[in-house]
Design a protein around this motif. Structure first.
Motif, short mmCIF file in Angstrom:
data_model
loop_
_atom_site.label_atom_id
_atom_site.label_comp_id
_atom_site.label_asym_id
_atom_site.label_seq_id
_atom_site.Cartn_x
_atom_site.Cartn_y
_atom_site.Cartn_z
N ALA A 316 33.45 46.24 42.90
CA ALA A 316 34.50 45.45 42.24
C ALA A 316 35.16 44.52 43.25
CB ALA A 316 35.53 46.38 41.61
N THR A 317 35.71 43.42 42.74
CA THR A 317 36.42 42.45 43.58
C THR A 317 37.86 42.32 43.10
OG1 THR A 317 34.40 41.20 44.06
CG2 THR A 317 36.50 40.04 44.34
N PHE A 318 38.80 42.34 44.05
CA PHE A 318 40.23 42.26 43.76
C PHE A 318 40.79 41.09 44.55
CE2 PHE A 318 38.65 46.57 43.77
CZ PHE A 318 39.04 47.05 42.53
N ARG A 319 41.45 40.19 43.85
CA ARG A 319 41.88 38.96 44.51
C ARG A 319 43.13 39.17 45.36
NH1 ARG A 319 43.29 37.13 39.01
NH2 ARG A 319 45.56 36.90 38.80
N ALA A 320 43.32 38.26 46.31
CA ALA A 320 44.47 38.31 47.20
C ALA A 320 45.77 38.31 46.41
CB ALA A 320 44.44 37.12 48.16
N GLY A 321 46.73 39.08 46.87
CA GLY A 321 48.01 39.19 46.19
C GLY A 321 48.10 40.40 45.28
N SER A 322 46.97 41.10 45.06
CA SER A 322 46.92 42.25 44.16
C SER A 322 47.34 43.53 44.88
CB SER A 322 45.52 42.42 43.58
OG SER A 322 45.12 41.28 42.86
N PRO A 340 38.11 51.35 45.14
CA PRO A 340 39.48 51.04 44.73
C PRO A 340 39.57 50.84 43.22
CG PRO A 340 38.69 49.54 46.45
CD PRO A 340 37.51 50.26 45.92
N SER A 341 40.78 51.03 42.70
CA SER A 341 41.07 50.69 41.30
C SER A 341 42.28 49.77 41.28
CB SER A 341 41.35 51.95 40.49
OG SER A 341 42.46 52.66 41.00
N LEU A 342 42.33 48.89 40.28
CA LEU A 342 43.40 47.90 40.20
C LEU A 342 44.70 48.54 39.72
CD1 LEU A 342 44.18 44.87 40.42
CD2 LEU A 342 43.64 44.68 37.99
N VAL A 343 45.79 48.20 40.39
CA VAL A 343 47.12 48.63 39.98
C VAL A 343 47.88 47.45 39.36
CG1 VAL A 343 49.32 49.58 40.76
CG2 VAL A 343 47.19 50.39 41.80
N TRP A 344 47.89 46.32 40.05
CA TRP A 344 48.64 45.13 39.58
C TRP A 344 47.98 43.90 40.20
CZ3 TRP A 344 51.33 41.31 42.28
CH2 TRP A 344 52.16 40.48 41.51
N GLN A 345 47.92 42.82 39.43
CA GLN A 345 47.47 41.55 39.98
C GLN A 345 48.40 40.43 39.54
OE1 GLN A 345 43.48 40.67 38.76
NE2 GLN A 345 43.98 40.48 36.59
N TRP A 385 47.04 52.69 34.98
CA TRP A 385 48.50 52.70 35.10
C TRP A 385 49.12 52.11 33.85
CZ3 TRP A 385 50.77 54.39 39.78
CH2 TRP A 385 49.87 54.63 40.82
N THR A 386 50.26 52.64 33.44
CA THR A 386 51.05 52.01 32.39
C THR A 386 52.25 51.33 33.04
OG1 THR A 386 52.33 54.04 32.02
CG2 THR A 386 50.36 53.71 30.68
N THR A 387 52.54 50.12 32.61
CA THR A 387 53.55 49.31 33.27
C THR A 387 54.71 49.02 32.33
OG1 THR A 387 51.86 48.26 34.64
CG2 THR A 387 53.99 47.14 34.49
N THR A 388 55.94 49.19 32.84
CA THR A 388 57.16 48.86 32.11
C THR A 388 57.98 47.90 32.97
OG1 THR A 388 57.21 51.05 31.10
CG2 THR A 388 59.25 49.77 31.04
N THR A 389 58.50 46.85 32.34
CA THR A 389 59.40 45.93 33.04
C THR A 389 60.83 46.32 32.74
OG1 THR A 389 57.79 44.13 32.88
CG2 THR A 389 60.06 43.52 33.35
#
Length: 709
Positions: A316-322, A340-345, A385-389
């Protein structure tokens, strides 16, 4: 006046004949002669005599102004006001705070309960009195840092600086007894990096034997120090390279709410690139993450990593800033092979601001077009992940403060240019936010407004900036305006409530502008990298473009426009003074970098070559700074603004040498300037409230003289 301490010498560049490079390497232009090397001797009698002489002239000129006394008194009252919000930290089952006021100039470390902290008048208990400690020991102690052993957080190592410099002594402190531990951990003065491993062991990066430092003066060897063990007997854990760049090796750790820990060592290669080595059962092994990535937290056995460059791993590829997560067991078993697994991008106008973790949750503060957001991320059973603002006011700066390892409570700070700072407490698990304390208004904001605008830079990029001004200002160029920015090291500048700026400048009719120029982190890693190394001129073009936009829209004019910046921002204002002398009437250059050809020889300058380049190894970098370095590009006969140059003798980060040499060269050329060097204070305005108030009042007096009169 030419000082008797200034050596008369030519300042012409050496003949610009390229030197032949070895083995076909690119040619290097010779460096210019430098008649002011003697001012680099930070505390020599000759250099300090020069400082004393020039301080006296500046103080006489500025303190004689009838405004100085009022500005000083207001700055001191604001700095020591007892109705400020005491910034809290969860620690040892209590709320701790470091506090300075008129009765505690160096400060007290104190504690209370959360219930008491919620009240208007918390019942504080003093834990450590820095003023009393300094008096008893005959030292000018400045409280620098404290690190406590988790999870109990009873034993702490306290870092104390003599006069405010970065170098510290370290002593073990017991929160239960309220005393330093007899025979406990005790490290002599140095630029130490410390991490608790357990109750009886510290991981320490230090100068173990004389010379165990990189060229920038930072340690490169980590050892495990046992309780009661002599420093000479500490056991080596990791060794970097003596010629490493950056800030020296640092031991670190992350811990989750279930008590699991990961220990690691970061080895900088330059300012931004580094290797991460984890302590495994087999020894120290390299973690396969990019060289611009950092371990920042751990939640539920997931090691959280922020990426400042693209990462490809595990298919997998994860972009800068993630932000990505790694499984702790996998990290310890096979640190060289990760999934790795994605958390936030980030979105196109987003940037990561900071990361915290509580007992079970991950807390992110982000920027959306330089507006603050607070996110709560809960680990899901499927690895996602579940995300809340969190529901917070818009158009403000938002940042997580201390988070509790033993619960899901965390503090939040919210503020804006005209919105007094508020301290909130968030129950992240419930998504509930309550206001705990709000700073009383410290200046009259009636009739003031905030706008977010943009200017077009030289390459067509839109550069956002904030402007705070009276609603009814005349658009005729007569408004005294102070423009500030930083533009480096991926540091984001966001709206914030400044009592001093408001009371001493805005309330008196001045306008304030904050420019989000490239080099910062307001729009993620790419915004920073756009101005790295020899691409740096675009940062300076961005800043000047904002100034021209202010002038074109008749907010102000060159006659009423001033600029201010500190550290890298001091380099920014120094360059602007040299490149655009007709755009400004006032230039404040605080704790600056100005000699960019000898930067690696001064204080910690060698650690920043990832930002500025290496003039000793790269011909392109040397060529760039030969034409850009403020110290080397002053020209006799040019009508520059008369700058205010401020530094401190105890600054062992950028060093006072840059400011001194720049002022000396101006004096040699017969150019007017103000110079002031505080003899304490480190890389800041002062070691105590009175020193800080004095330096702020001098600066504001200068700005009023130049822009208002």
């Amino acid at each position: 006046m030419i000082s008797k301490n200034v050596v008369a010498a030519t300042t012409l560049l050496a003949a610009a004949v390229p030197l032949a490079g070895a083995h076909g390497a690119p040619a290097m232009t010779p460096l210019p002669a430098d008649p002011y090397i003697w001012l680099e001797e930070a505390s020599s009698p000759r250099a300090m005599a020069w400082v004393k002489e020039h301080n006296a002239v500046t103080e006489q000129r500025l303190t004689a102004d009838p405004r100085y006394k009022t500005l000083y008194e207001e700055a001191l009252a604001l700095g020591g006001a007892k109705d400020r919000i005491p910034q809290p930290s969860f620690l040892n089952g209590a709320i701790y705070n470091f506090w300075q006021d008129a009765d505690h100039l160096r400060g007290i470390w104190r504690k209370t309960t959360l219930d008491s902290y919620r009240t208007a008048s918390p019942a504080w208990t003093t834990v450590l009195d820095i003023d009393a400690l300094g008096k008893a020991e005959g030292k000018s102690w400045v409280f620098k840092d404290v690190d406590c052993l988790r999870p109990a957080e009873r034993l702490c190592v306290v870092s104390l600086s003599d006069g405010g410099e970065d170098a510290v002594v370290v002593r073990e402190f017991d929160l239960d007894t309220g005393k330093f531990v007899a025979g406990g951990f005790n490290l002599p003065r140095g630029k130490h990096r410390i991490e608790w491993q357990d109750e009886n062991h510290l991981l320490v990066a230090s100068e173990w034997t004389p010379g165990d430092l990189t060229p920038s003066g930072y340690p490169y060897i980590v050892k495990r120090l046992a309780r009661g063990q002599a420093l000479a007997d500490a056991v080596e854990v990791y060794r970097g390279g003596k010629t490493d760049g950056g800030y020296g090796v640092s031991p670190g750790s992350v811990r989750d709410g279930k008590g699991r820990s990961l220990f690691f060592v970061v080895r900088p290669l330059d300012t931004f690139h580094h290797e991460t080595w984890v302590l495994t059962p087999r020894g120290v092994e390299r973690l396969a993450i990019p060289s611009k990535a950092d371990i920042v937290a751990m939640v539920d056995g997931r090691v959280i990593v922020s990426l400042d460059e693209t990462m490809t791993s595990g298919g997998a590829t994860f972009r800068a800033g993630s932000v990505v997560a790694l499984d702790l067991d996998a990290v310890l078993a096979t640190p060289g092979a990760l999934k790795p697994s994605l958390v936030w991008q980030p979105g196109p106008r987003d940037a990561l601001n900071s990361v915290r973790s509580s007992k079970d949750l991950l807390l992110l503060s982000t920027l959306d077009n330089v507006r603050g957001r607070a996110l709560v991320l809960r680990p899901a059973a499927n690895g996602g992940w579940t995300t809340t603002t969190l529901d917070l006011p818009d158009n403000l700066a938002v940042g997580f403060g201390s988070a509790d390892d033993n619960s899901n409570l965390s503090f939040l700070n919210v503020s804006g240019f005209l919105t007094p700072s508020s301290l909130l407490i968030a129950d992240a698990a419930a998504g509930k936010v309550d206001t705990l304390k709000t700073l009383p208004a410290k200046f009259d904001a009636a009739g003031l407004v905030v706008e977010q605008r943009s200017a077009t830079s030289t390459d067509g990029t839109k550069i956002p900036y904030f402007i705070v001004h009276k609603k009814d200002i005349k658009r005729d160029g007569t408004t005294p305006t102070l423009l500030s920015a930083y533009g480096g090291f991926q540091v984001s500048r966001t709206p914030s409530y400044s009592p001093e700026l408001g009371k001493l400048w805005l309330e008196r009719g001045g306008a304030y502008v904050l420019a989000n120029i490239r080099g910062g982190g307001e729009f993620g890693p790419a915004w920073h990298e756009a101005g790295l190394l020899t691409k740096r001129q675009i940062i300076y073009d961005d800043f000047a473009s904002v100034a021209r936009d202010l002038i074109a829209t008749k907010v102000t004019s060159p006659r009423r426009l001033g600029i201010q910046g500190g550290s890298n921002g001091g380099l920014l204002t120094g360059v602007q003074m040299i490149q655009q002398p007709d755009l400004w009437t006032a230039v404040v250059i605080d704790v600056p970098l100005l000699d960019m050809l000898r930067i690696s020889k001064i204080a910690a300058g060698a650690s920043w070559q990832g930002e500025y380049g290496d003039v000793n190894a790269d011909p392109a970098v040397r060529a760039f700074w030969l034409k850009t370095s403020p110290y080397h590009n002053l020209k006799k006969g040019v009508r520059y603004p008369e700058p205010y140059i401020f530094t401190t003798s105890k600054d062992d980060r950028t060093g006072p040498q840059h400011a001194r040499k720049f002022a000396a060269r101006m004096e040699e050329m017969g150019l007017p300037f103000y110079f002031y060097e505080n003899t304490e204070g480190g890389h800041g305005s002062g070691a105590d409230l009175k020193q800080a108030a004095h330096t702020r009042a001098l600066t504001m007096t200068y700005l009023h003289k130049k822009l208002v009169d």
